[in-house]
Design an enzyme around this catalytic site. Structure first.
Site, short mmCIF file in Angstrom:
data_model
loop_
_atom_site.label_atom_id
_atom_site.label_comp_id
_atom_site.label_asym_id
_atom_site.label_seq_id
_atom_site.Cartn_x
_atom_site.Cartn_y
_atom_site.Cartn_z
N ARG A 1 0.81 -1.21 0.00
CA ARG A 1 0.00 0.00 0.00
C ARG A 1 0.85 1.26 0.00
O ARG A 1 0.37 2.32 -0.38
CB ARG A 1 -0.91 0.00 1.22
N LYS B 1 2.89 -18.05 7.54
CA LYS B 1 2.05 -18.52 8.62
C LYS B 1 1.42 -17.30 9.30
O LYS B 1 1.97 -16.22 9.15
CB LYS B 1 2.84 -19.36 9.62
N ASP C 1 7.02 -22.64 6.89
CA ASP C 1 7.23 -22.77 8.32
C ASP C 1 8.73 -22.58 8.46
O ASP C 1 9.51 -23.48 8.14
CB ASP C 1 6.82 -24.17 8.80
N HIS C 2 9.14 -21.39 8.90
CA HIS C 2 10.56 -21.08 8.77
C HIS C 2 11.45 -22.00 9.61
O HIS C 2 12.63 -22.15 9.34
CB HIS C 2 10.84 -19.60 9.07
N LYS D 1 15.61 -24.12 8.98
CA LYS D 1 16.81 -24.03 9.83
C LYS D 1 17.68 -25.27 9.57
O LYS D 1 17.18 -26.40 9.57
CB LYS D 1 16.41 -23.97 11.31
N GLU E 1 12.00 -18.95 24.10
CA GLU E 1 12.48 -17.64 23.65
C GLU E 1 12.68 -16.72 24.84
O GLU E 1 12.01 -16.89 25.87
CB GLU E 1 11.44 -17.00 22.74
N ASP F 1 0.72 -20.01 17.96
CA ASP F 1 1.87 -19.32 17.36
C ASP F 1 3.06 -20.26 17.13
O ASP F 1 3.79 -20.10 16.16
CB ASP F 1 2.29 -18.17 18.30
N HIS G 1 5.47 -24.88 14.19
CA HIS G 1 6.90 -25.20 14.27
C HIS G 1 7.17 -26.46 15.09
O HIS G 1 7.89 -27.36 14.65
CB HIS G 1 7.67 -24.04 14.93
N LYS H 1 7.50 -17.65 25.71
CA LYS H 1 8.22 -16.38 25.58
C LYS H 1 8.73 -15.96 26.95
O LYS H 1 8.21 -16.38 27.97
CB LYS H 1 7.31 -15.31 24.99
N LYS I 1 17.19 -18.39 25.25
CA LYS I 1 16.69 -18.81 23.94
C LYS I 1 17.26 -20.19 23.70
O LYS I 1 18.48 -20.39 23.75
CB LYS I 1 17.16 -17.84 22.85
C1 BG6 Z 1 7.30 -17.03 14.67
C2 BG6 Z 1 6.39 -16.63 15.79
O1 BG6 Z 1 6.66 -17.92 13.81
O2 BG6 Z 1 8.46 -17.65 15.21
C3 BG6 Z 1 7.10 -15.70 16.77
O3 BG6 Z 1 5.24 -15.98 15.27
C4 BG6 Z 1 8.37 -16.35 17.25
O4 BG6 Z 1 6.26 -15.37 17.85
C5 BG6 Z 1 9.21 -16.82 16.09
O5 BG6 Z 1 9.09 -15.39 18.01
C6 BG6 Z 1 10.39 -17.63 16.57
O6 BG6 Z 1 11.25 -17.85 15.51
P1 BG6 Z 1 12.80 -18.03 15.76
O7 BG6 Z 1 13.35 -18.36 14.42
O8 BG6 Z 1 13.31 -16.74 16.33
O9 BG6 Z 1 12.93 -19.14 16.75
#
Ligand code: BG6
Length: 523
Positions: free
Chosen positions: A73, A182, A211-212, A216, A250, A269, A274, A374, A379
């Site tokens: 936008r 996602k 799904d990132h 990894k 995290e 989330d 994940h 969280k 982490k």
């Molecule tokens: C995301 C979540 O999919 O993954 C976030 O929406 C989360 O809330 C994040 O912080 C965590 O990803 P990573 O790669 O930092 O572990």
């Protein structure tokens, strides 16, 4: 040995400096294509996606002919968009600031179309830009659309693509694919409704649900560890394994995403996507081949074998938490309910722990404990396979505790594998202690893993869907989580907030394991 790669366009490519990777085939993507980012002025494009594209180019992985089109936008023109992307790369790229002549060559291929997601005229302009790229940049009608927008506009964009003649059925000369960020739905019904819209325009093989976590490097190595070694498979079952603990912890809070997060929570989330994907990779049977569908078939079977949550045991088999104020890295941080855009009475969980069983021959009665939260102490994402106790104690002095063997797949921040086993303490007595054998990817291979998005965008450009989630798996994961979600939503947790920021999580989570004489690994 340092080898500088050069490209047909005369612009130098990346440098391949790693002798340990000698003999690994070139990763260059062969098909030319356009990549279109919807939500191009957003945070994800700025922090992750554009730096990923730039580093793919720097690493000489991009095809020779490519175009990148931003659509959002913001009322920018192409020059402004290029300037913005230059700044993003300078700030967020893992390889440091953008450098010439590579940047100038890259920037020539970047263009921008402003418009809102319900404006057909803007989508037609987008089509003109893509057609122009096909002619001028040789992108040969191949298109990858990336929805990095709020999920509320996914369906709308897909409908508009079709209306503007950008759907796959209107592009017989090239391929059309779509990456969908996602969350894919916010519950089972909304996921099904979204899939209905996606399916009107795209075939499943054209859809890449991201799904990132799957991008990894250590997550991909789960399969290598299991199926490229002979020593693990014989003991990878209920006979030898006591339990599996999967953790995604995290230290960050909701980071300005309070509005989204307060409607989501940790189960939606992280666990539904994940963490469930990690469970499937650890528990699946060996696939017949290494093709995307053979692997995804096996993951799907695991999800099908997950025991449905007994509605009467949900409170017993799960634990939820919400963080209070506390301290992270020595700095005080506010409680969840004091975060911006979060309700002061919020009932949303920022920590979720769940016990699952997989009802099949391999895993019957082996608990899989999943947790994510969280504002925890550290982490730390890992999968720990805890083996059973020795059947008979032969060694060790009275009072020596013989610990269980544990294999830990470390996902982040450390990337590697660690095996905990018993050894004799040097000396005249037969004392036994647990020791560790560690492998670290960074030192082992002498490389820093590429960020997940780099790998995943590259795979989608190649047409390799292995690391993307298929619809059947998404649907199963929602089905599994729905009873818990419903129960949690419909019962106000009076104990919230129930863990301090910077701690190990809520006591209820410890009780979940203590009830079975087990304990969580320390985060
Ligand atoms: C995301 C979540 O999919 O993954 C976030 O929406 C989360 O809330 C994040 O912080 C965590 O990803 P990573 O790669 O930092 O572990």
């Amino acid at each position: 040995m340092t080898q500088t790669l050069s490209r047909p366009d005369g612009v130098p490519g990346g440098t391949d400096v790693n002798p340990l990777r000698a003999g690994v085939a070139s990763n260059r993507i062969t098909d030319p294509c356009n990549v279109v980012f919807f939500g191009a002025s957003g945070d994800l494009v700025k922090r992750m996606l554009m730096p990923a594209m730039y580093n793919l180019r720097l690493g000489d992985i991009m095809p020779n002919n490519y175009g990148i089109v931003g659509f959002s936008r913001s009322e920018w023109d192409t020059d402004q968009f290029r300037d913005e992307m230059h700044k993003s790369i300078d700030e967020f790229s893992r390889s440091g600031p953008a450098k010439d002549p590579l940047w100038s060559d890259f920037a020539k291929r970047v263009s921008y179309v402003p418009g809102s997601f319900d404006d057909i005229a803007a989508f037609k302009k987008l089509k003109e830009q893509i057609d122009k790229n096909d002619e001028e940049l040789g992108t040969q009608n191949n298109r990858l659309f990336y929805l990095s927008t709020p999920p509320s506009v996914f369906s709308q964009i897909i409908g508009m693509l079709e209306q503007a003649g950008l759907g796959p059925r209107n592009n017989p000369k090239g391929w059309t694919r779509i990456i969908i960020e996602k969350p894919f739905g916010t519950d089972l019904d909304s996921a099904r409704a979204l899939q209905l819209e996606v399916g009107k325009v795209f075939d499943e093989r054209q859809v890449y649900r991201i799904d990132h976590y799957l991008g990894k490097e250590p997550v991909q190595d789960i399969m290598a560890l299991r199926f490229a070694n002979v020593i693990f498979e014989p003991i990878w079952n209920r006979r030898y394994i006591d339990c599996v603990q999967i953790t995604a912890a995290e230290t960050v809070g909701v980071e300005g995403r309070g509005g989204y997060y307060d409607n989501a929570g940790a189960l939606r989330d992280m666990i539904q996507n994940h963490v469930t994907n990690l469970l499937a990779l650890v528990a699946m049977e060996p696939p017949v081949t290494s093709t995307a569908d053979a692997i995804r078939d096996e993951k799907y079977k695991v999800l099908c074998a997950l025991r449905a949550m007994d509605p009467n045991k949900i409170m017993q088999d799960t634990a939820r938490g919400q963080y209070d104020e506390g301290s992270i890295g020595g700095k005080p941080v506010p409680g969840y309910r004091d975060e911006p855009s979060v309700s002061p009475q919020s009932n949303t969980e920022t920590y979720a722990a769940v016990k699952f069983y997989i009802d099949n021959w391999r895993w019957a009665d082996v608990p899989f404990y999943l947790r994510s939260g969280k504002r925890l102490a550290r982490k730390n994402s890992e999968i720990a396979i805890r083996f059973k106790s020795i059947p008979h104690k032969l060694f060790g002095e009275t009072g020596d505790h013989i610990g269980n063997n544990t294999l830990v797949m470390k996902i982040q921040p450390e990337e590697g594998v660690s095996l905990r086993f018993s050894a004799k303490v040097p000396g005249p007595k037969m004392h036994i202690r647990s020791v560790s054998m560690d492998f670290n990817y960074g030192t082992g291979f002498g490389v820093v893993s590429a960020p997940a998005y780099e790998r995943l965008i590259g795979d989608a450009m190649r047409g390799d869907a292995t690391l993307f989630t298929r619809w059947d798996a998404v649907e199963r994961a929602w089905e599994q989580c729905m009873p818990i979600l419903e129960r949690w939503q419909n019962s106000y947790d009076d104990s919230f907030p129930n863990y301090s920021a910077g701690s190990q999580g809520p006591p209820s989570s410890d009780r979940l394991l203590a009830a079975e004489n087990r304990e969580w690994r320390k985060i």
